[in-house]
Motif scaffolding. Structure first.
Motif, PDB file in Angstrom:
ATOM      1  N   LYS A 216     -22.077 -42.733  61.869  1.00  0.00           N
ATOM      2  CA  LYS A 216     -21.424 -41.480  62.266  1.00  0.00           C
ATOM      3  C   LYS A 216     -22.401 -40.372  62.641  1.00  0.00           C
ATOM      4  N   PHE A 217     -23.703 -40.597  62.485  1.00  0.00           N
ATOM      5  CA  PHE A 217     -24.680 -39.566  62.789  1.00  0.00           C
ATOM      6  C   PHE A 217     -25.228 -39.743  64.206  1.00  0.00           C
ATOM      7  N   THR A 218     -25.601 -38.624  64.826  1.00  0.00           N
ATOM      8  CA  THR A 218     -26.217 -38.626  66.152  1.00  0.00           C
ATOM      9  C   THR A 218     -27.406 -37.679  66.140  1.00  0.00           C
ATOM     10  N   GLN A 220     -27.481 -34.970  67.474  1.00  0.00           N
ATOM     11  CA  GLN A 220     -26.944 -33.608  67.408  1.00  0.00           C
ATOM     12  C   GLN A 220     -26.367 -33.255  66.030  1.00  0.00           C
ATOM     13  N   THR A 221     -26.321 -34.198  65.132  1.00  0.00           N
ATOM     14  CA  THR A 221     -25.744 -33.949  63.819  1.00  0.00           C
ATOM     15  C   THR A 221     -26.530 -32.865  63.081  1.00  0.00           C
ATOM     16  N   GLN A 222     -25.795 -31.926  62.498  1.00  0.00           N
ATOM     17  CA  GLN A 222     -26.405 -30.879  61.687  1.00  0.00           C
ATOM     18  C   GLN A 222     -25.884 -31.001  60.258  1.00  0.00           C
TER      19      GLN A 222
END
Length: 314
Positions: A216-218, A220-222
């Motif tokens: 689920k992480f990319t 752009q994940t913060q």
């Protein structure tokens, strides 16, 4: 839910457990106590019988939440907790915090009080650096707690093979908790074979690599302030691991999500007794628990995993 022996302890554990670090509320972003309790309740409903916590998770808050779900079912749940990090410092010039058995026993009794129980099934030394004074203190304290019938099994939470061997020098170490996943296979070199040969139970933390292996992480994940993953996107390894996850995504299907594949991978090792993915909601629990009945790894799965995680191009 399938069950496995916890090494030679005589304790049977569900192969998927509940990791209670996140519900402490101070290391994994926002979490609501009501949701945490519902998550644990759902885990028990689905056949999970192993809950792992620690005195340092939320400064004891995780243990107090676990106590709420133990009421009326204490004998049905295998409870593991850890001591050794609460208030610890790493300054080698100062004396260790847990430099005598009495301090460890006091920490253990504090956990008993928060968990509202009169015994703990598995008690871990929660420390991964090697201070001989603390090692000796824990070994002595462990022997006392066992003699008094306050613990059923003792262990160490570490990724250091030498530390494991020191604790097992007299063959009295029951369980090891270690970090093991598709993205971190270091334990396969020494600790897992050793535990298998010695009959030591293995509890796997980090089987989803702190959520990375859910896919689920990319880039752009913060991650929020206060989350242990807050600085991940700035780390050099982050992009590389995202690439590995993308290559592994092809192994996901209707029958098995990427996260469930990751859990099946660690359970595929014969030394492993239980994997303890964390969860903050009932929905996350349901996803984790379902891995127990998802398809086993095929030879093709294993080949692709070896290719991806060894760093060779696909």
């Amino acid at each position: 839910m399938h069950h496995r022996p916890l090494g030679k302890t005589g304790i049977e554990v569900s192969e998927i457990g509940f990791g209670a670090w996140a519900i402490g509320g101070d290391a994994w972003g926002p979490v609501e106590d009501t949701a945490s309790i519902r998550a644990m309740e759902r885990a028990l409903e689905l056949g999970v019988n192993f809950i792992d916590t620690a005195d340092v998770y939320g400064n004891g808050h995780s243990e107090t939440l676990v106590a709420k779900v133990l009421k009326g079912r204490r004998d049905q749940v295998v409870v593991a907790t850890k001591g050794g990090l609460m208030g610890h410092h790493r300054d080698p010039e100062r004396e260790p915090v847990y430099d005598c058995p009495e301090k460890i026993i006091q920490a253990f009794e504090d956990s008993l009080r928060r968990l509202e129980t009169d015994y703990i099934d598995v008690y871990f030394d929660h420390i991964w650096w090697n201070d001989p004074r603390e090692t000796e203190a824990f070994i002595t304290a462990f022997a006392h707690l066992k003699r008094e019938g306050l613990v059923r099994a003792v262990g160490v939470s570490t990724d250091d093979f030498d530390y494991v061997r020191q604790f097992n020098r007299d063959g009295t170490l029951d369980v090891v908790q270690l970090d093991y996943s598709l993205l971190n296979r270091q334990a396969e070199q020494h600790i897992l074979p050793y535990c298998q040969a010695q009959g030591i139970g293995v509890v796997v933390r980090g089987p989803l690599s702190k959520g990375m292996l859910t896919g689920k992480f990319t880039a752009q994940t913060q991650f929020p302030e206060g989350d242990v993953r807050h600085n991940w996107p700035q780390e050099d390894w982050y992009g590389s691991q995202l690439d590995q996850v993308e290559q592994l995504r092809v192994l996901a299907s209707r029958e098995r999500s990427l996260g469930q594949l990751a859990l099946r991978f660690v359970l595929n090792h014969l030394a492993v007794s239980v994997a303890i993915p964390g969860a903050k909601t009932p929905q996350q629990v349901e996803q984790n628990v379902a891995a127990s009945t998802r398809p086993l790894l095929t030879e093709g799965d294993v080949q692709l995993i070896e290719t991806v995680t060894s760093g060779r191009s696909t």
